[in-house]
Write a protein that holds these residues in place. Structure first.
Motif, mmCIF file in Angstrom:
data_model
loop_
_atom_site.group_PDB
_atom_site.id
_atom_site.type_symbol
_atom_site.label_atom_id
_atom_site.label_comp_id
_atom_site.label_asym_id
_atom_site.label_seq_id
_atom_site.Cartn_x
_atom_site.Cartn_y
_atom_site.Cartn_z
ATOM 1 N N THR A 113 0.902 -1.231 -0.103
ATOM 2 C CA THR A 113 -0.129 0.035 0.018
ATOM 3 C C THR A 113 0.978 1.149 -0.084
ATOM 4 N N ASN A 311 -7.715 2.893 3.153
ATOM 5 C CA ASN A 311 -6.510 2.776 3.278
ATOM 6 C C ASN A 311 -5.909 4.217 3.153
ATOM 7 N N ALA A 326 -1.488 0.257 7.694
ATOM 8 C CA ALA A 326 -1.918 -0.335 6.567
ATOM 9 C C ALA A 326 -1.873 -2.151 6.856
#
Length: 387
Positions: A113, A311, A326
């Motif tokens: 991420t 996120n 994350a």
């Protein structure tokens, strides 16, 4: 999707396949290793438990190393433990390999991420993150049905062999395509953990664990819902699941685009509110086959669309703890899976019909909306007033 982001999506394809394919192969696995289907179902829980345990620990241990090396290491572990599942001689060994396979799941997405957001063009971070999760959506659209077919008609062990092969290709493309980046951790582990001593951090995780659990209350019982309430033939369920997978592909794109244009938390409120409405419609109209098909697509779309926005909420608030944040989100997603399945199943103990889990899901999603509104009031509005 860029060439640089492709290895992350490919890793997501392998992870999504191994996580969900076991559900369709439970009868085959149970019969082959000599246990009941409920006992074989513990293999699903073992994987989820591995995700919850592995995500924060592996990220914390690996954050001082270059992210490219870390992602390759995680995928090596993932590939090796899935290969062990293909040769596991008995139930206890398979249970252990499933747990070990889950360990790098959340950690891969946690590091991935942050890497995806760093590789993104300005103002496109959420869409870059959504690109990484494309693998998960394609897994549900095509790979899981395909691998389930192979596992059912030939042998369930071939399913994990295919996942291992995807893992090997992911390692190759990570090595060839992913650019080298500096170490992502800019503070000490102690300083990174400071964020998780705040209520704000756990507020975000609670939104995921409870609010997102609403969709799992529906999804966990979708097969018996379609068979017993919508009156579809059992053999048609796999085809209907492809429709849900198509919705997930659309939702992934939608969520990334919205989160780049609007406040990610407000996007979560909008999508959760839509989920509430959709789940209530499932409860009311599941007896209609046509409406059921439409709602499968709609709920599939909403199921994955919230991934990129939440996120982004974590990345925007965690700052120096973004990678660990994350990873914790992935753990929270698996908690929401368990909570949704548990609470969604409660009406069934009282002999209520299979459309009632969706009503429970709508209630969980409403709690998620309330939590999002409280987050804006308690943190985002306060931050604006300070500025």
């Amino acid at each position: 999707m860029t060439k640089q982001l492709f290895p992350l999506a490919l890793g997501g394809l392998g992870i999504g396949t191994t996580e969900f394919v076991i559900m369709g192969l439970l009868p085959d696995v149970a019969n082959d290793i000599g246990v009941s289907i409920p006992i074989a179902g513990h293999l699903i829980s073992a994987y989820a438990f591995g995700v919850v345990i592995g995500a924060p620990i592996l990220v914390a241990l690996s954050a001082k190393f270059p992210p490219k090396n870390v992602l390759i290491a995680f995928m090596l572990l993932f590939t090796f433990f899935n290969f062990l599942s293909t040769i596991a001689p008995d139930y206890n060994t398979l249970m252990m390999t499933r747990f070990l396979s889950g360990l790098p799941h959340g950690a891969f997405f946690g590091v991935g991420t942050v890497v995806a957001s760093k590789l993104a063009k300005e103002g496109k971070s959420a869409q870059a993150i959504a690109s990484m999760f494309t693998g998960l959506t394609v897994a549900n659209l095509a790979m899981v049905p395909f691998v389930t077919y192979i596992g059912h008609h030939y042998h369930w062990r071939y399913a994990f062999a295919i996942v291992s092969l995807i893992g090997l290709f992911t390692i190759l493309f990570l090595y060839r395509n992913l650019p080298k980046q500096k170490v992502l951790r800019t503070v000490t582990l102690k300083e990174e953990l400071e964020f998780f001593k705040t209520i704000k951090a756990w507020h975000i995780l609670l939104i995921v664990s409870i609010g997102f659990g609403g969709l799992f209350a529906w999804f966990s019982y979708i097969a018996p819902l379609l068979i017993n309430v919508s009156n579809f033939e059992e053999g048609s369920i796999s085809y209907i699941m492809v429709i849900a997978g198509a919705g997930m592909v659309v939702g992934n794109i939608l969520g990334g685009a919205l989160a780049d244009k609007r406040d990610p938390m407000k996007v979560c409120i909008f999508l959760l509110s839509c989920l509430v409405i959709a789940l209530i419609l499932v409860f009311l109209f599941s007896s209609s086959k046509i409406i059921s098909i439409i709602l499968v697509f709609v709920c599939g779309t909403l199921a994955i669309s919230m991934g990129a926005p939440i996120n982004m909420v974590m990345l925007n608030n965690a700052k120096h703890s973004a990678m660990l944040g994350a990873a914790f989100l992935q753990a929270a997603f698996n908690v929401s899976n368990s909570l949704g399945a548990f609470f969604g199943g409660l009406p069934l103990f009282f002999d209520l019909d299979y459309n009632y889990p969706s009503l429970v899901g709508a209630f969980m999603a409403i709690i998620g909306v309330i939590l999002c509104l409280l987050f804006i009031k308690n943190y985002q509005e306060k931050d604006k007033s300070l500025n």
